[in-house]
Design an enzyme around this catalytic site. Structure first.
Site, short mmCIF file in Angstrom:
data_model
loop_
_atom_site.label_atom_id
_atom_site.label_comp_id
_atom_site.label_asym_id
_atom_site.label_seq_id
_atom_site.Cartn_x
_atom_site.Cartn_y
_atom_site.Cartn_z
N GLU A 108 0.85 -1.29 0.01
CA GLU A 108 -0.09 -0.01 0.01
C GLU A 108 0.89 1.25 0.04
OE1 GLU A 108 -2.31 1.41 -0.69
OE2 GLU A 108 -4.02 1.73 0.81
N ASP A 109 0.32 2.45 -0.55
CA ASP A 109 1.26 3.75 -0.62
C ASP A 109 1.46 4.22 0.71
OD1 ASP A 109 -1.35 4.43 -0.46
OD2 ASP A 109 -1.51 5.70 -1.91
N ASP B 112 -2.58 6.06 6.85
CA ASP B 112 -2.94 7.43 7.52
C ASP B 112 -3.66 7.22 8.76
OD1 ASP B 112 -2.97 10.28 7.49
OD2 ASP B 112 -4.79 10.06 6.16
N PHE C 230 0.17 16.59 3.85
CA PHE C 230 -0.33 15.74 2.60
C PHE C 230 0.78 15.73 1.48
CE2 PHE C 230 -2.79 15.18 -1.35
CZ PHE C 230 -3.61 14.16 -0.71
N ARG D 194 0.75 11.82 -9.62
CA ARG D 194 1.18 10.32 -9.28
C ARG D 194 2.62 9.95 -9.88
NH1 ARG D 194 -3.06 7.44 -7.05
NH2 ARG D 194 -5.03 7.89 -7.61
#
Ligand code: IMP
Ligand code: MG
Length: 179
Positions: free
Chosen positions: A98-99, A102, A151, A164
């Site tokens: 997963e990136d 959070d 962010f 991206r």
């Protein structure tokens, strides 16, 4: 587009080094095991494509796409599968890639969902971790970098589907975030 970048938080060189280290650890841990890497679309694709090329043990790839409901900062608790795996993971050693983790909502959901399908094991590998944002207790087994509550975009991560493709992790200028 790169003029929208305020600051490069993690450089290409730092990423390459870290991905190699993660690949070596994963290769050692999964030696002799039937490894199934599950990439989470779309954010994880760049990380995943680098990571699997630094893993030296045999593996298979599959993908899932999920979306979480709720406004940006508060999680409603609901995650929906947009695209499911194409293959069975029964008896396989699954590594979710997963990136970023959070709030933890997405990763917790994926863990519970995949664990219910009878795999031999399920572990998680995230590129980024924002531990101060966690509302659900979940701790990635492998993680590239811990970052503060910024962010970030690039290396697969988006803002409204933009950025991206940036080869580094960046923080945007405030006006870029208005797009
Ligand atoms: P969680 O369910 O709150 O842990 O959120 C995880 C998902 O939120 C990730 O898969 C990303 O798609 C997205 N996300 C969280 N933080 C960021 C960020 O800083 N930049 C881009 N996407 C983010
Ligand atoms: Mg994502």
């Amino acid at each position: 587009m790169t003029s929208d970048v305020k600051e490069v938080l993690i450089s290409e060189q730092q990423i390459a080094q870290k991905v190699r280290e993660l690949g070596e650890r994963i290769s050692a841990d999964y030696a002799g095991k039937d490894l199934m890497v599950v990439g989470i679309l779309k954010g994880a694709i760049i990380f995943l494509s680098d990571l699997v090329r630094s893993i030296s043990v045999p593996l298979k790839l599959d993908f899932m796409a999920v979306s979480s409901y709720g406004s940006g900062t508060t999680s409603s608790g609901a995650v929906r599968i947009l695209k499911d795996l194409e293959t069975s993971i029964e008896g396989k050693h699954v590594l979710i890639v997963e990136d970023i983790v959070d709030t933890g909502l997405t990763l917790r959901y994926l863990l519970e969902n995949l664990r219910s399908r009878g795999p031999a094991s399920v572990k998680t590998c995230t590129f980024l971790d924002k531990p101060t944002r966690r509302t659900i207790e979940v701790h990635p087994d492998y993680n590239g970098f811990e970052i503060p509550d910024y962010f970030v975009v690039g290396y697969g991560l988006d803002f409204n589907e933009h950025y991206r493709h940036l080869p580094y992790i960046a923080v945007l200028k405030p006006d870029a975030s208005q797009k």
